[in-house]
Design a protein around this motif. Structure first.
Motif, short mmCIF file in Angstrom:
data_model
loop_
_atom_site.label_atom_id
_atom_site.label_comp_id
_atom_site.label_asym_id
_atom_site.label_seq_id
_atom_site.Cartn_x
_atom_site.Cartn_y
_atom_site.Cartn_z
N GLY A 618 0.82 -1.20 0.00
CA GLY A 618 0.00 0.00 0.00
C GLY A 618 0.85 1.23 0.00
N ASP A 619 0.18 2.40 0.02
CA ASP A 619 0.93 3.65 -0.07
C ASP A 619 0.73 4.54 1.16
N GLN A 620 0.12 4.00 2.23
CA GLN A 620 0.01 4.78 3.44
C GLN A 620 1.37 4.85 4.15
N ARG A 621 1.65 5.97 4.75
CA ARG A 621 2.90 6.15 5.48
C ARG A 621 2.73 5.56 6.88
N ILE A 622 3.50 4.51 7.18
CA ILE A 622 3.42 3.82 8.47
C ILE A 622 4.71 4.09 9.24
N GLN A 623 4.58 4.60 10.45
CA GLN A 623 5.74 4.92 11.27
C GLN A 623 5.77 3.94 12.45
N VAL A 624 6.92 3.30 12.66
CA VAL A 624 7.05 2.34 13.75
C VAL A 624 8.25 2.70 14.62
N ASN A 625 8.14 2.37 15.91
CA ASN A 625 9.21 2.63 16.86
C ASN A 625 9.25 1.48 17.85
N PRO A 626 10.43 0.88 18.10
CA PRO A 626 10.50 -0.33 18.94
C PRO A 626 10.70 -0.08 20.42
N THR A 627 10.89 1.17 20.86
CA THR A 627 11.23 1.39 22.26
C THR A 627 10.01 1.18 23.15
N PRO A 628 10.23 0.79 24.41
CA PRO A 628 9.09 0.56 25.31
C PRO A 628 8.32 1.84 25.63
N PHE A 629 8.89 2.99 25.30
CA PHE A 629 8.21 4.26 25.57
C PHE A 629 7.51 4.81 24.35
N ALA A 630 7.68 4.15 23.19
CA ALA A 630 7.08 4.68 21.97
C ALA A 630 6.75 3.58 20.98
N ILE A 631 6.36 2.41 21.49
CA ILE A 631 6.04 1.32 20.57
C ILE A 631 4.77 1.70 19.82
N HIS A 632 4.88 1.92 18.55
CA HIS A 632 3.71 2.28 17.77
C HIS A 632 3.89 1.87 16.32
N ALA A 633 2.78 1.75 15.66
CA ALA A 633 2.76 1.47 14.22
C ALA A 633 1.52 2.17 13.68
N THR A 634 1.65 3.40 13.28
CA THR A 634 0.49 4.23 12.92
C THR A 634 0.69 4.84 11.55
N PRO A 635 -0.40 5.22 10.83
CA PRO A 635 -1.77 4.81 11.11
C PRO A 635 -2.04 3.48 10.43
N PRO A 636 -3.23 2.90 10.50
CA PRO A 636 -4.32 3.30 11.36
C PRO A 636 -4.57 2.27 12.45
N GLY A 637 -3.61 1.37 12.71
CA GLY A 637 -3.95 0.19 13.49
C GLY A 637 -3.75 0.29 14.97
N GLY A 638 -3.89 1.46 15.56
CA GLY A 638 -3.75 1.57 17.00
C GLY A 638 -2.29 1.57 17.41
N GLY A 639 -2.04 1.35 18.69
CA GLY A 639 -0.69 1.48 19.23
C GLY A 639 -0.45 2.93 19.55
N ALA A 640 -0.05 3.23 20.75
CA ALA A 640 0.05 4.62 21.18
C ALA A 640 1.26 5.28 20.59
N LEU A 902 15.14 6.38 23.88
CA LEU A 902 14.79 7.01 22.61
C LEU A 902 16.00 7.41 21.79
N ILE A 903 17.09 7.82 22.45
CA ILE A 903 18.25 8.27 21.68
C ILE A 903 18.97 7.09 21.05
N ASN A 904 18.68 5.88 21.53
CA ASN A 904 19.31 4.68 20.98
C ASN A 904 18.47 3.94 19.96
N ALA A 905 17.29 4.44 19.67
CA ALA A 905 16.42 3.80 18.68
C ALA A 905 15.76 4.89 17.85
N HIS A 906 15.36 4.54 16.66
CA HIS A 906 14.82 5.54 15.74
C HIS A 906 13.54 5.02 15.11
N ASP A 907 12.67 5.97 14.81
CA ASP A 907 11.47 5.61 14.06
C ASP A 907 11.85 5.07 12.69
N ARG A 908 11.11 4.07 12.26
CA ARG A 908 11.23 3.59 10.88
C ARG A 908 9.93 3.95 10.16
#
Length: 1007
Positions: A618-640, A902-908
């Protein structure tokens, strides 16, 4: 000492040295020697047989640095030697003062089976116990021309010999004696009798026992005919018999001798050579085990066992049988003898997991204790991790190297940051390479600190570092010292025996906190690329596990067990205590950089594959982060998403006079015309953390020439020669990135420069410093300083699964000795209710001093960045380095922990058709998810590691966002425990300060 006593000792020493030792071999016969020189890497035995052998005359040169020469030795036992003990005596050009640090050989029979090693203290090969006469002799020696990096006093000098790419092609060794000889057992026994008694008498006080031994020495030497040593050795031994038969006193100290060879997995030799060192050492130890029924040998490091398993099947079969017989003891339970200060908590968990899993799989048993004789200090997180991994005890001796303070205990309980205790023993011999010499035995007996309640200590017996292990001479010493008046009693035993009895002692002393080594402090900084590679590899493998596990449970993707195992084993190997610390030769570091790059590339491929399966096409922009303070994969599937950046005010950058002002509504930072931080104000608290009249972000250069160990040490006097790097070549506003910032370029010297970008993200309270250094200095140390207007009695530095507090004052010698200490991702300086932290992406060394301020003392925090020692790697740290640092304004422990992650991990950022939910969520102050992976037993269960990060009790929940069939506790190495308590919110978590919990969640299988 009475003059006649001295004369007796001098007489015995000379006769021993000049007459008895040469007479151990009497008659000799020549052997024919041929050689085959290899131009490249080593080859196996069968390939060597296919090559061409050329004549080699003993006394000829052989072996360029790091080269291999195969020698073929042939001959026949003279007929007249019938009934005699015959050995081949082979001197490849050894220096007997430097076992393990020079040329070595492994002897093979014509069928390719390994016989034993050749080294400076092992120059013999048994041909026949009782020769028939006329036997043919054919041996093959794989000889390694490892260059001598140390000098004869075990000192270093800068050298290009530390890498095969730069070493000299000149031949560096010359063979000496290669011949058959008659081994005179009675003479050899006399030699050992005299050595043991001479060493004992030197240590004994003036008493009747000493006088009796001196008289026996005189009587023995009187009975010895110097022109017929073999013929009169028995009479000389008979004169010594009565004093050797006198038993030890009932209160004598007991020494449990453990055959041992501390083989550095890399140091002054590359990993390739360590594999051969392990084969050489184990072949010799197996031979001793087969000839002495009392001897037991121990070996640590599952990695070293695995090398033998894969490359030396004939040795492996013998090892497995000896392990089953309880004679060859796997100790330590780790993949390698790791550094324990710098690896992450997850890495230490994996050291135990992969080590114990190997021993369990291959031998059907696990190590009961952690064996780390030579690591450079020990984290205060270790006691809990040791116990949660199922171990009973811990062993080392390295703290005896302290420069300032003498550690007060030898058998004690060690208490970690969470209150866990582990039974610990330090060898009072202060060595991990005992030869059972008289001074070692006397030292152990004299120094043993717990003599009131215990009477045993461990002696790791055998040549180490470069391998070699126990020798037959050491076995002979042990036999004589088993029950000898005036000496501790010595017997071969498993280390488990000491700990079993120590556990029965009523009250042992307790040591609380880290086992800080007052030496080798520079290992936290030396070879920054080792630190950067380790940190990145740890972070990337945890991310690969997280997304691969998510893809497996969310979309049924295959979990890459084998590849993740291989990558973890590579990272764990490179955490060995001379690789990660940066204290090896250039060859080791060159290969380590290559391996880190490979690990990162392959881990990224696993991550890309997993995320591709998760987000779909697909062509939606999905941003993911693996840290325990920012674990997310948005949009649109939830995850804070990271709530700290939600609806944050933009950062403004204003040029004011000659300064730059960055303001994001949370903090305001002023950067002066020199690129220094002149002010950093917490706008909510209305407080500037930079003391009046000072600036932060100050780069400081120090002369760095320690007294002895260049790559290892920072000595305190380095502070006496400080140079501030103040000259700015260029400074400008930088708004090209998403965050506003200031770019600064400085010149360190004619050949070294540093560039920085200081930036402030919207809504955050951290000023980021991205730094690139082109470093071409010699014997210099680079630090970055942050004076902080905070009155603090202690610093707070992250360690594995928590933090450690250390005084900032120097009230005691113990405090003063900690002038360079360790951290992981953050250091926090705080008063009650307010603090500041510095977070980092690849640094481990720092110091804090108290300095006068306007209103009492303030704190100056300095992070160590780069060094430039010349040995053992003359190119240490030369080149380009990147660092990411963050100054967290108005920080507490929670903020420091969060920004350290956070300084040791980056959004993908990916493109796809959907986001996805995280597998687990955690609720509770201070509770942190450390790792999420599938279980090592490949059952499909999910392993989730959680720890309490704030140092206080915390209650919360772990919620699984998938259907769970069962939930259990697990050990640190994933053994299944009891079911866990759950309610409607998920798994109930009730954690003590710094407690680490491992949970096993089994998903409901699809129908």
């Amino acid at each position: 000492m009475h003059i006649t006593d001295s004369l007796t000792i001098e007489r015995a020493q000379r006769v021993l040295r000049e007459r008895i030792a040469p007479a151990v071999y009497s008659q000799t016969a020549p052997l024919t020697v041929e050689e085959q020189r290899l131009s490249g890497e080593p080859i196996p035995f069968d390939k060597a047989l296919e090559g061409t052998f050329q004549p080699h005359a003993p006394g000829s040169a052989w072996g360029a640095a790091w080269g291999t020469t195969w020698f073929r030795i042939t001959g026949a036992v003279p007929a007249e030697w019938s009934g005699r003990t015959v050995e081949a005596v082979i001197d490849l050009g050894f220096d007997t003062r430097m076992a393990g640090f020079q040329c070595e050989g492994l002897v093979h029979r014509p069928d390719g089976t390994a016989v034993k090693a050749l080294n400076p203290d092992n120059q013999w090969v048994r041909i026949a116990d009782a020769a028939r006469g006329g036997e043919s002799v054919e041996l093959y020696i794989e000889a390694a021309a490892n260059p001598v990096i140390l000098d004869r006093d075990h000192r270093f000098a800068p050298t290009d010999e530390g890498d095969v790419h730069t070493s000299s092609p000149a031949l560096i060794y010359t063979t000496r004696r290669i011949e058959l000889a008659v081994f005179e057992r009675e003479v050899w026994d006399l030699l050992l009798d005299l050595e043991v008694l001479l060493e004992l008498v030197v240590e004994l006080p003036v008493e009747p026992r000493r006088a009796k031994i001196l008289q026996a020495l005189d009587d023995s030497l009187d009975a010895l005919h110097l022109q017929d040593i073999p013929g009169t050795a028995a009479a000389a031994r008979a004169a010594l018999g009565p004093v050797l038969a006198m038993p030890a006193s009932a209160s004598a100290h007991d020494i449990l001798a453990v055959g041992h060879s501390h083989i550095d997995s890399a140091w002054l030799w590359p990993l390739r050579e360590t594999r051969r060192k392990v084969a050489r050492t184990t072949s010799s130890m197996l031979s001793l085990l087969e000839t002495d029924e009392d001897f037991v040998y121990s070996m640590s490091s599952a990695q070293q066992f695995d090398w033998i398993r894969k490359e030396r099947p004939e040795l492996w079969g013998r090892i497995t049988r000896a392990v089953a017989d309880g004679r060859f003891i796997p100790v330590g339970g780790m993949w390698v003898e790791s550094d324990t200060v710098m690896p992450s908590g997850e890495s230490l968990a994996r050291q135990f997991l992969y080590g114990q899993r190997f021993f369990d799989r291959e031998f059907g048993e696990r190590s009961r204790g952690v064996w780390l004789p030579d690591s450079f200090g020990y984290s205060p997180a270790l006691p809990q991790l040791i116990r949660r991994a199922g171990f009973d005890w811990f062993f080392t001796q390295k703290i005896s190297w302290n420069q300032t303070n003498r550690f007060p205990h030898h058998t004690f309980e060690w208490e970690g940051i969470d209150g866990s205790r582990v039974l610990t023993h330090f060898s009072p011999m202060d060595t991990y390479a005992s030869t059972l010499a008289g001074d070692e035995l006397a030292k152990a007996s004299r120094q043993f600190a717990e003599s009131r309640v215990a009477n045993e200590s461990i002696a790791p017996v055998g040549y180490g570092d470069g391998g070699g292990g126990t020798t037959r001479e050491m076995l002979g010493r042990a036999a004589r010292l088993s029950d000898l008046e005036g000496s501790p009693r010595v017997r071969w035993a498993s280390p488990d025996e000491l700990y079993a009895r120590a556990a029965e002692v009523g009250t042992l002393p307790v040591w609380v906190g880290e086992l800080y080594l007052e030496m080798h402090r520079a290992t936290l900084t030396t070879h920054h690329q080792m630190k950067w590679g380790n940190r990145r590899a740890e972070e990337r493998l945890l991310e690969a596990e997280l997304w691969a596990a998510t893809a497996a449970l969310r979309v049924g993707a295959d979990y890459p067990y084998d590849e993740l195992d291989e990558l973890w084993e590579t990272v764990l190997l490179h955490q060995f205590h001379d690789i990660l610390p940066g204290t090896s030769i250039a060859w080791v570091h060159r290969e380590a950089r290559e391996r880190y790059a490979e690990v990162l590339g392959r881990a990224d491929a696993i991550i890309d594959e997993a995320l591709g399966r998760l987000v779909g096409e697909g062509d939606q922009r999905i941003q993911v982060n693996p840290t325990p303070f920012a674990i997310h994969a948005t949009p649109p599937g939830g995850g804070a998403a990271d709530s700290a950046t939600t609806d944050a005010a933009a950062t403004t950058l204003v040029r004011r006079d000659s300064s730059f002002v960055l303001d994001n509504g949370v903090i305001r930072v002023v950067i002066d015309q020199s690129g220094h931080i002149a002010s950093a104000v917490d706008l909510r608290a209305g407080r500037d953390i930079i003391p009046a009249g000072t600036v932060a972000n100050r780069l400081r250069l120090y002369q760095d020439f320690p007294n002895k160990w260049d790559a290892w040490d920072i000595d305190e006097f380095y502070r006496n020669a400080e140079h501030e790097i103040g000259e700015v070549e260029h400074i400008e506003a930088d708004v090209t990135n998403a965050t506003a910032g200031v770019f600064v370029r400085r010149r360190i010297s004619d050949s070294s420069t540093v560039e920085q970008r200081l930036s402030l993200a919207p809504g955050e309270r951290v000023l980021q410093i991205e730094q690139t250094v082109e470093w071409h200095e010699t014997e210099k140390l680079l630090k970055i300083a942050f004076p902080l207007d905070i009155h603090a009695d202690s610093s707070v530095a992250e360690t594995q699964f928590g933090y450690v507090r250390r005084p900032t004052h120097t009230n005691t010698s113990w405090d003063a000795a900690r002038f360079e200490t360790s951290m992981h991702r953050y250091v926090l300086i705080e008063e009650p209710g307010f603090g500041a932290a510095v977070v980092n992406d690849s640094s481990y060394g720092f110091d804090v001093t108290r300095e006068p301020g306007e209103h009492g003392s303030v704190s100056c925090l300095r992070i160590s960045l780069l060094r430039a020692p010349r040995y053992p790697d003359p190119l240490t740290d030369q080149g380009t380095h990147t660092h990411r640092l963050g100054l967290v304004v108005g920080a507490d422990i929670a903020a420091a922990t969060r920004h350290g992650y956070l300084i040791n991990a980056h959004d993908r950022v990916r493109t796809g058709e959907r986001g996805f939910d995280p597998l687990v969520e955690i609720v509770g102050d201070g509770l942190v998810v450390s790792s999420v992976k599938l279980a090592a037993d490949r059952s499909g269960a999910l392993i989730v590691r959680v720890y309490e990060s704030l140092g206080r009790r915390s209650r919360g929940h772990l919620r699984a966002r998938f259907a769970v069939a069962s939930a259990h506790e697990a050990s640190l190495i994933e053994d299944v425990g009891a079911p866990v308590e759950q309610d409607e919110s998920g798994v109930i978590l009730d954690l003590a300060p710094f407690e680490v919990r491992t949970l096993r969640l089994s998903p409901i299988a699809e129908m």
